[in-house]
Design an enzyme around this catalytic site. Structure first.
Site, mmCIF file in Angstrom:
data_model
loop_
_atom_site.group_PDB
_atom_site.id
_atom_site.type_symbol
_atom_site.label_atom_id
_atom_site.label_comp_id
_atom_site.label_asym_id
_atom_site.label_seq_id
_atom_site.Cartn_x
_atom_site.Cartn_y
_atom_site.Cartn_z
ATOM 1 N N ASP A 252 -33.988 65.026 58.548
ATOM 2 C CA ASP A 252 -34.366 64.363 57.293
ATOM 3 C C ASP A 252 -35.851 64.000 57.263
ATOM 4 O O ASP A 252 -36.288 63.252 56.394
ATOM 5 C CB ASP A 252 -33.509 63.110 57.084
ATOM 6 C CG ASP A 252 -33.670 62.109 58.235
ATOM 7 O OD1 ASP A 252 -34.403 62.413 59.205
ATOM 8 O OD2 ASP A 252 -33.069 61.017 58.162
ATOM 9 N N HIS B 74 -37.536 62.275 59.597
ATOM 10 C CA HIS B 74 -37.972 61.035 60.250
ATOM 11 C C HIS B 74 -38.834 61.319 61.474
ATOM 12 O O HIS B 74 -38.692 62.348 62.128
ATOM 13 C CB HIS B 74 -36.788 60.105 60.578
ATOM 14 C CG HIS B 74 -35.871 60.561 61.665
ATOM 15 N ND1 HIS B 74 -34.502 60.434 61.587
ATOM 16 C CD2 HIS B 74 -36.111 61.132 62.875
ATOM 17 C CE1 HIS B 74 -33.968 60.896 62.699
ATOM 18 N NE2 HIS B 74 -34.908 61.335 63.490
ATOM 19 N N GLU C 57 -36.762 56.247 59.047
ATOM 20 C CA GLU C 57 -35.961 57.056 58.134
ATOM 21 C C GLU C 57 -36.656 57.157 56.776
ATOM 22 O O GLU C 57 -37.629 56.439 56.513
ATOM 23 C CB GLU C 57 -34.579 56.414 57.958
ATOM 24 C CG GLU C 57 -33.793 56.288 59.266
ATOM 25 C CD GLU C 57 -33.202 57.617 59.760
ATOM 26 O OE1 GLU C 57 -33.788 58.684 59.534
ATOM 27 O OE2 GLU C 57 -32.124 57.568 60.393
ATOM 28 N N ASP D 62 -38.971 54.476 70.491
ATOM 29 C CA ASP D 62 -37.825 53.766 69.917
ATOM 30 C C ASP D 62 -36.725 53.532 70.948
ATOM 31 O O ASP D 62 -36.778 54.051 72.065
ATOM 32 C CB ASP D 62 -37.272 54.521 68.693
ATOM 33 C CG ASP D 62 -37.193 56.030 68.925
ATOM 34 O OD1 ASP D 62 -37.168 56.460 70.092
ATOM 35 O OD2 ASP D 62 -37.156 56.779 67.931
HETATM 36 P P1 PGA Z 1 -33.836 65.968 68.336
HETATM 37 O O1 PGA Z 1 -34.171 64.679 67.462
HETATM 38 O O2 PGA Z 1 -35.047 66.189 69.188
HETATM 39 O O3 PGA Z 1 -32.635 65.573 69.168
HETATM 40 O O4 PGA Z 1 -33.575 67.065 67.393
HETATM 41 C C1 PGA Z 1 -35.409 64.592 66.851
HETATM 42 C C2 PGA Z 1 -35.541 63.261 66.141
HETATM 43 O O5 PGA Z 1 -34.517 62.713 65.709
HETATM 44 O O6 PGA Z 1 -36.669 62.772 66.016
#
Ligand code: PGA
Length: 256
Positions: free
Chosen positions: A132, A134, A139, A63
């Site tokens: 959450d 994702h 999302e 992404d």
């Molecule tokens: P993080 O994010 O590794 O910074 O916890 C994970 C994500 O949002 O997929």
């Protein structure tokens, strides 16, 4: 799903790094899907220290933020160059990251999918997980069949990522992300999660029903998924003891 629980983030990271190192040794022209965020940082540091040969490896990132200049310190282009690419012998032309500044976003999303297919498909996709649930920036309520496209971040994800930008207002609203359908086509998915703040999302993803309310739960339908966790991230799993028991009793030929 193979759930691998280790006492520390470093130990869980080393398991994941060994898996990737084995892939690159067996298939020097492997196609890797890569992730950003705080989770894969220790993985990239470990891979750098292994001095692997990346000269034939192709990469596709999950992404990118829309509208952030490429040179912005929080763009995923900057993140990947800073934390991995400039330390390894990968060829620039083999690196693919969605262009968050493209004029025609739907067109470049379609092209991204075509480039993944033309490369022969992703052998191993590295994934983090949002609080959450994702994966990528898919999302909750994302279509479980979605492809690379634009998404709007949830309030919670923007809050979670404010720590990188200094304030929530500075976090972009929109992103390009591989879809869940795209991720599901990777031959292997390698999900990493560390820390107690990921425990609820992991428990839902691994032991909950498959539902777009926790996009990572769709991985239950994938035939080759490894989930590397530290103890705190595994702390809400009801079957943690079983997962530890399975890992401790693997036949020799299955260990990595
Ligand atoms: P993080 O994010 O590794 O910074 O916890 C994970 C994500 O949002 O997929």
């Amino acid at each position: 799903m193979e759930i691998i629980i280790q006492p520390t983030q470093q130990a869980a990271t080393e398991v994941a790094a060994r898996l990737i190192a084995t892939l690159l040794r067996d298939k020097p022209d492997a196609v890797l899907g890569l992730a950003t965020g705080s989770t894969p940082l220790s993985l990239y540091q470990t891979l750098i220290s292994m001095e692997l040969d990346w000269s034939k490896v192709k990469t596709f990132n999950l992404d990118e933020y829309i509208g952030l200049p490429r040179e912005h310190s929080q763009s995923y282009h900057s993140f990947m160059w800073e934390n991995l690419f400039r330390h390894i012998n990968i060829r620039k032309e083999n690196i693919h990251i969605p262009d968050g500044n493209a004029k025609d976003i739907p067109r470049i999303c379609e092209e991204y999918e075509k480039m993944i297919a033309a490369s022969g498909g992703i052998d191993l996709q590295v994934l983090g997980i949002g609080t959450d649930g994702h994966i990528g920036f898919n999302e909750h309520t994302s279509s479980l069949a979605s492809r690379t496209r634009i998404k709007t971040l949830t309030k919670r994800t923007r809050m979670d990522n404010a720590r990188f930008f200094g304030s929530e207002e500075a976090v972009p609203f929109h992103v390009i992300t591989m879809g869940i359908g795209t991720i599901m086509e990777a031959r292997t998915n390698l999900l990493l999660a560390f820390g107690a703040n990921k425990a609820a999302a992991i428990a839902e993803a691994v032991e909950g029903p498959i539902a777009s309310s926790n996009p990572a739960s769709v991985l239950q339908m994938h035939r080759s998924v490894k989930v590397c966790l530290d103890d705190p991230a595994a702390s809400k799993l009801q079957r943690a003891e079983y997962f530890r028991w399975v890992y401790d009793n693997k036949p020799d030929w299955q260990t990595f």
